[in-house]
Motif scaffolding. Structure first.
Motif, mmCIF file in Angstrom:
data_model
loop_
_atom_site.group_PDB
_atom_site.id
_atom_site.type_symbol
_atom_site.label_atom_id
_atom_site.label_comp_id
_atom_site.label_asym_id
_atom_site.label_seq_id
_atom_site.Cartn_x
_atom_site.Cartn_y
_atom_site.Cartn_z
ATOM 1 N N SER A 8 0.812 -1.210 0.000
ATOM 2 C CA SER A 8 0.000 0.000 0.000
ATOM 3 C C SER A 8 0.849 1.265 0.000
ATOM 4 O O SER A 8 1.949 1.307 0.547
ATOM 5 N N THR A 118 -9.340 1.930 0.066
ATOM 6 C CA THR A 118 -8.338 1.427 -0.870
ATOM 7 C C THR A 118 -8.061 2.380 -2.028
ATOM 8 O O THR A 118 -6.914 2.541 -2.439
ATOM 9 N N SER A 122 -6.679 -0.597 -5.348
ATOM 10 C CA SER A 122 -7.372 -1.722 -5.982
ATOM 11 C C SER A 122 -6.777 -2.071 -7.344
ATOM 12 O O SER A 122 -6.972 -3.184 -7.849
ATOM 13 N N PRO A 146 1.098 -5.547 3.059
ATOM 14 C CA PRO A 146 -0.352 -5.368 2.906
ATOM 15 C C PRO A 146 -0.721 -4.499 1.712
ATOM 16 O O PRO A 146 -0.157 -3.429 1.512
ATOM 17 N N ASN A 147 -1.699 -4.975 0.944
ATOM 18 C CA ASN A 147 -2.031 -4.368 -0.334
ATOM 19 C C ASN A 147 -3.436 -4.829 -0.704
ATOM 20 O O ASN A 147 -4.120 -5.485 0.093
ATOM 21 N N ASP A 148 -3.877 -4.511 -1.898
ATOM 22 C CA ASP A 148 -5.066 -5.143 -2.441
ATOM 23 C C ASP A 148 -4.870 -6.658 -2.373
ATOM 24 O O ASP A 148 -3.847 -7.171 -2.833
ATOM 25 N N PRO A 149 -5.805 -7.415 -1.767
ATOM 26 C CA PRO A 149 -5.590 -8.856 -1.603
ATOM 27 C C PRO A 149 -5.277 -9.592 -2.895
ATOM 28 O O PRO A 149 -4.418 -10.491 -2.915
ATOM 29 N N PRO A 170 1.628 -10.302 5.525
ATOM 30 C CA PRO A 170 0.193 -10.061 5.311
ATOM 31 C C PRO A 170 -0.464 -9.169 6.348
ATOM 32 O O PRO A 170 -1.523 -8.595 6.094
ATOM 33 N N GLN A 172 -1.861 -6.445 8.056
ATOM 34 C CA GLN A 172 -3.128 -5.718 8.122
ATOM 35 C C GLN A 172 -4.246 -6.368 7.323
ATOM 36 O O GLN A 172 -5.420 -6.073 7.553
ATOM 37 N N GLN A 173 -3.916 -7.247 6.398
ATOM 38 C CA GLN A 173 -4.958 -7.894 5.600
ATOM 39 C C GLN A 173 -5.387 -9.242 6.164
ATOM 40 O O GLN A 173 -6.253 -9.905 5.593
ATOM 41 N N ARG A 176 -9.142 -9.657 6.840
ATOM 42 C CA ARG A 176 -10.028 -9.731 5.672
ATOM 43 C C ARG A 176 -9.893 -11.043 4.907
ATOM 44 O O ARG A 176 -10.865 -11.565 4.363
ATOM 45 N N MET A 177 -8.692 -11.599 4.841
ATOM 46 C CA MET A 177 -8.430 -12.725 3.952
ATOM 47 C C MET A 177 -8.746 -14.061 4.624
ATOM 48 O O MET A 177 -8.434 -14.264 5.798
#
Length: 328
Positions: A8, A118, A122, A146-149, A170, A172-173, A176-177
């Motif tokens: 990010s 985002t 994205s 951490p980035n767009d999954p 990974p 911060q994501q 979500r994942m």
């Protein structure tokens, strides 16, 4: 050592709540939390995991390759990063979205509640690593922060396909994942980064034990906040590196990214893992003493003095030949 840092790139909106989040949660009503926090302060700073990591590496004299997606509003930010040694030529610029926004509230115990819009991030899934590698003459390590999954999964798969070692971060994501995607990000990593809380989430969601994860990664690096960092390798005893003493605590935002910057810089200098942890801890301490992930200065003389004070003269001697700070 040529290192690409994917992840990010964002603007941080940092707020301070003069209380404790924990005092406001009611145990029997956690399934329907409805809270708002009246904050005392707002700081707008440059941020994003990949940008923070790259900034720290650049300040230590490296030239990391930043790989991520931004909006047309990135021009000033780009100039700032380039002045601090970051290669921004592989950053994708969206034609329709703004650069991502990170909104974070910190309480008096330095606990944080945050959200990330985002925006252009994205479009990071559109970035191919091969042109990046070709442009710089090959890559020795790709950091998947951490980035767009979808981007994280694509970059991991491509690194594996092209035989490029990668570092999985990974963090911060993880919330979500799902577990199957986290397994894809972790399996085969040369390095796996996370804090002690994230360590538990990885194990819970993947269904893998700590031992099973060590079967799948080269080195597992777990930060422990004020207790420092633990570095694990299969068949080796855990290596604990205590934290570097801080001069004060201003804000924890970006501390983990700064640790990674220092660790990766020492790794690029081919120093042993203990030194990597020590350099990482000291860079992290610099961020803790400021508000924002890129507001610190790594003065060469002061940095080496603090390194010697925290870890001994040998540590400073090992680093002094490599450290090329942008500051006196």
């Amino acid at each position: 050592m040529r290192i690409a840092v994917t992840g990010s790139i964002a603007t941080d909106h940092l707020m301070t709540f003069p209380g404790r989040f924990g005092d406001l949660f009611i145990a029997e009503k956690l399934d329907r939390v409805s809270l708002s926090f009246l904050v005392d302060d707002l700081q707008i700073r440059r941020g994003g995991c990949a940008a923070n990591i790259s900034f720290g590496m650049g300040c230590l004299g490296l030239r990391p390759v930043l790989v991520g997606a931004v909006g047309a509003d990135f021009a000033d930010y780009r100039s700032w990063l380039e002045r601090h040694g970051v290669d921004c030529d592989s950053v994708h610029v969206s034609e329709v979205h703004h650069t991502a926004r990170f909104l974070c509230t910190t309480d008096e115990d330095h606990n944080q509640i945050a959200s990330l819009y985002t925006g252009a991030m994205s479009e990071a899934r559109l970035i191919e690593l091969r042109p990046v590698a070709d442009r710089v003459g090959g890559l020795d390590l790709v950091v998947i922060s951490p980035n767009d999954p979808e981007a994280m999964l694509r970059h991991t798969a491509e690194a594996i396909e092209r035989g490029i070692p990668f570092a999985a971060d990974p963090s911060q994501q993880l919330a979500r994942m799902p577990g199957d995607q986290i397994r894809q990000l972790v399996d085969g990593a040369a390095y796996l980064f996370g804090n002690d809380y994230e360590k538990g989430i990885i194990e819970q969601k993947t269904g893998w034990s700590d031992e099973e994860i060590l079967d799948r990664v080269g080195v597992r690096v777990t930060t422990l906040g004020p207790k420092g960092v633990v570095i694990d390798r299969k068949g080796e005893p855990s290596l604990h590196v205590p934290a570097a003493p801080e001069l004060g605590k201003a804000d924890p935002t970006g501390v983990g990214d700064a640790f990674r910057a220092g660790f990766l810089a020492a790794l690029a200098w081919e120093l042993p893992l203990e030194r990597c942890g020590q350099v990482g801890n000291l860079v992290a301490t610099h961020v803790l003493e400021c508000v924002g992930g890129q507001e610190y200065e790594l003065g060469q003389k002061v940095f080496l003095e603090r390194l010697a004070g925290a870890y001994g003269a040998d540590a400073a001697a090992d680093v002094s030949g490599f450290l090329k700070s942008h500051y006196a």
